[in-house]
Design an enzyme around this catalytic site. Structure first.
Site, PDB file in Angstrom:
ATOM      1  CG  ASP A 154      50.468  87.857  76.216  1.00 35.73           C
ATOM      2  OD1 ASP A 154      50.296  86.626  76.040  1.00 35.73           O
ATOM      3  OD2 ASP A 154      50.523  88.366  77.344  1.00 35.73           O
ATOM      4  CG  HIS A 155      52.517  82.657  73.305  1.00 35.87           C
ATOM      5  ND1 HIS A 155      53.306  82.940  74.382  1.00 35.87           N
ATOM      6  CD2 HIS A 155      52.061  81.398  73.522  1.00 35.87           C
ATOM      7  CE1 HIS A 155      53.321  81.909  75.207  1.00 35.87           C
ATOM      8  NE2 HIS A 155      52.569  80.950  74.708  1.00 35.87           N
ATOM      9  CG  HIS A 200      51.517  84.530  79.041  1.00 36.45           C
ATOM     10  ND1 HIS A 200      51.730  85.278  77.909  1.00 36.45           N
ATOM     11  CD2 HIS A 200      52.632  83.758  79.174  1.00 36.45           C
ATOM     12  CE1 HIS A 200      52.906  84.967  77.381  1.00 36.45           C
ATOM     13  NE2 HIS A 200      53.476  84.048  78.126  1.00 36.45           N
TER      14      HIS A 200
HETATM   15  C1  BG6 Z   1      56.293  81.793  77.866  1.00 38.35           C
HETATM   16  C2  BG6 Z   1      57.127  81.677  79.101  1.00 38.35           C
HETATM   17  O1  BG6 Z   1      55.939  83.131  77.643  1.00 38.35           O
HETATM   18  O2  BG6 Z   1      55.113  81.006  78.001  1.00 38.35           O
HETATM   19  C3  BG6 Z   1      57.463  80.224  79.393  1.00 38.35           C
HETATM   20  O3  BG6 Z   1      58.329  82.431  78.955  1.00 38.35           O
HETATM   21  C4  BG6 Z   1      56.220  79.385  79.433  1.00 38.35           C
HETATM   22  O4  BG6 Z   1      58.177  80.104  80.623  1.00 38.35           O
HETATM   23  C5  BG6 Z   1      55.360  79.621  78.183  1.00 38.35           C
HETATM   24  O5  BG6 Z   1      56.611  78.014  79.477  1.00 38.35           O
HETATM   25  C6  BG6 Z   1      54.020  78.923  78.307  1.00 38.35           C
HETATM   26  O6  BG6 Z   1      53.340  79.005  77.081  1.00 38.35           O
HETATM   27  P1  BG6 Z   1      52.285  77.885  76.644  1.00 38.35           P
HETATM   28  O7  BG6 Z   1      51.746  78.377  75.353  1.00 38.35           O
HETATM   29  O8  BG6 Z   1      53.046  76.599  76.544  1.00 38.35           O
HETATM   30  O9  BG6 Z   1      51.268  77.842  77.740  1.00 38.35           O
END
Ligand code: BG6
Length: 485
Positions: free
Chosen positions: A173-174, A236
């Site tokens: 989960d980044h 997230h």
């Molecule tokens: C991803 C989603 O996991 O996270 C995207 O699939 C979203 O739709 C993105 O834009 C948002 O990540 P960050 O790091 O730009 O907040």
């Protein structure tokens, strides 16, 4: 005790995530000497590159996505020398044999980063196992989407679990790789100040907002039918909620942290058929304007009608001792007015105001943890306006601000994937999601979707560039709460 891998295998190596995030992250780590010095990187995808063509591709991606001041020609040359490529079509068993030959022995450690369409998942895992690329020294990192509901997520987890034990599965989960998200743990558990207040009794409510200005961005195929709840909340936002709400883990390690997070997910009160209408709002953006420019609506971008939600707001409750009666308002959406991720904690007001007779109104204290785009922590406190107070005492909210980039001016802000790729290669699971967490997340999300279906709820249109449908405002206003925009 785990040891660093000697090899890294990157599936989807020619894809968008790889170009924008993974390759720049790996380059960044390599340029700073943080990757194991022997680490060889093998890329794979369907594209028919050979090593040289892939190196050209990697070089182009790095020149495009790594800021010029960080691109060092020597480091770039060194990085390209580590990189090789084998084309693989996941539906062809023979391709995995060629991959295994290229990768070579795995007993000194292989880390695999797998981001693939869910439909290719089973075949890929199977191919890896048959080609001998799932042995003891192999760990696998899995990028979302890992299913679209509990049943499909279990299928994927079963398929991976039949080949890799949980200790070698790293679900990504980044958001957990973001420095500011980890800082939440430091704020809560490295300071004694907040903990006594961090509960019902001290906190009135919590808001978590992840808003984006972007629209579909060419991801039509994936996004339509998935929607904001599955794309952002299931992973997230729920991870952020868990970090805010969990009990202090005994240690900062994979077992202790994940044990506490999963308890939070299991304590979430279901939003189901009886509460979906009162506790959730869904929206879909129509035409409007973002950042001063006109943008088309979702169905215009898609080219056909759709019931996919691009915005969701929820009122969540955590049924445990700590959070009894403290609502967590969650919202996320595309084409909102600004890109911001933040956690807003509103504390309870003082039990009695000594200033009442002097005309001063009090505001409860607030803590705002801004995760992006700027990283800061802001505590709003009441202070007296200077003056002789002949017309009564005036009090005002003043911010106590900590800007992370200023406080840590010497440290480079990193891409979330730098941390996660390094942890994968080194075998630290703390910032990865365990199977029981994922399933508890899906259980909650599936009940919400079921509630929408049972009540025939369809997304309400909101104008691009606004904060979602007006019902989202009503969701909190009913409780006397205003969204922090
Ligand atoms: C991803 C989603 O996991 O996270 C995207 O699939 C979203 O739709 C993105 O834009 C948002 O990540 P960050 O790091 O730009 O907040």
């Amino acid at each position: 005790m785990t040891s660093p891998s000697e090899k890294l295998l990157l599936f989807g190596a020619t894809g968008d995530l790889s170009q924008r995030m993974l390759l720049p992250s790996l380059y960044g780590l390599a340029a700073e000497g943080l990757l194991p010095s022997e680490l060889a990187i093998v890329g794979t995808a369907r594209t028919g590159h050979d090593d040289a063509a892939f190196r050209g591709f990697v070089e182009q991606a790095l020149r495009r996505f790594v800021p010029a001041e960080r691109l060092d020609e020597r480091a770039l040359g060194g990085f390209l020398a580590r990189v090789g490529y084998v084309p693989v079509d996941a539906s062809k068993e023979g391709d995995f044999a060629a991959l295994a030959e290229k990768v070579g022995a795995t007993d000194r450690g292989l880390s695999i980063f797998l981001s693939t369409a869910p439909s290719l998942f089973g075949a890929t895992i199977d191919g890896l196992a048959k080609a001998g690329l799932a042995g003891e020294g192999v760990r696998i990192g899995l990028e979302k989407p890992l299913g679209y509901d509990m049943a499909s997520s279990r299928e994927i987890n079963d398929a991976v679990g039949s080949v890799f034990p949980e200790e070698r599965i790293f679900r990504i989960d980044h958001y957990l790789g973001k420095e500011t998200v980890q800082n939440l743990l430091a704020l809560r558990f490295a300071n004694g100040l907040f903990e006594p207040l961090w509960r019902e009794g001290g906190i009135d409510h919590v808001q978590i907002t992840v808003s984006e200005t972007v629209g579909l961005e060419g991801r039509v195929g994936f996004y339509d039918g998935a929607g904001a709840l599955r794309d952002m909340v299931q992973n997230h936002i729920l991870q952020l909620l868990a970090l805010v709400a969990m009990e202090p883990p005994a240690r900062f390690d994979a077992a202790a942290v994940r044990d506490e997070k999963v308890k939070v997910f299991r304590s979430l009160r279901p939003i189901d058929r009886t509460t979906a209408v009162s506790h959730s709002v869904i929206g879909q953006y129509g035409p409007g304007a973002v950042a001063g420019g006109p943008v088309p609506g979702y169905v215009e971008e898609l080219g056909r009608p759709s019931d996919t939600e691009t915005f969701v707001a929820l009122k969540a409750n955590i049924d445990n001792w700590r959070w009894k009666g403290v609502p967590f308002y969650l919202r996320t959406g595309k084409r909102l007015p600004s890109r911001q991720s933040e956690i807003f904690i509103q504390f309870r007001g003082v039990p009695h105001s000594i200033f009442d007779g002097r005309g001063a109104a009090l505001q409860p204290n607030k803590l705002i943890i801004r995760l992006q785009p700027d990283e800061n922590v802001r505590l709003l406190l009441m202070a007296k306006e200077p003056g002789l107070d002949r017309d009564g005492i005036r009090l005002r909210e003043v911010p106590l601000d900590i800007s992370m980039p200023n406080a840590f001016a010497d440290s480079r802000r990193r891409i979330a994937y730098e941390r996660l790729l390094l942890d994968l290669v080194e075998g630290d699971q703390t910032l990865f999601v365990r199977r029981d967490e994922v399933e508890a997340q899906w259980a909650w999300v599936d009940a919400i979707r079921d509630g929408w279906a049972a009540n025939a709820m369809k997304p309400k249109t909101y104008m691009a560039g606004t904060w979602g449908p007006s019902a989202a405002i009503a969701l909190t206003e009913r409780d006397g709460v205003t969204w922090h925009d």
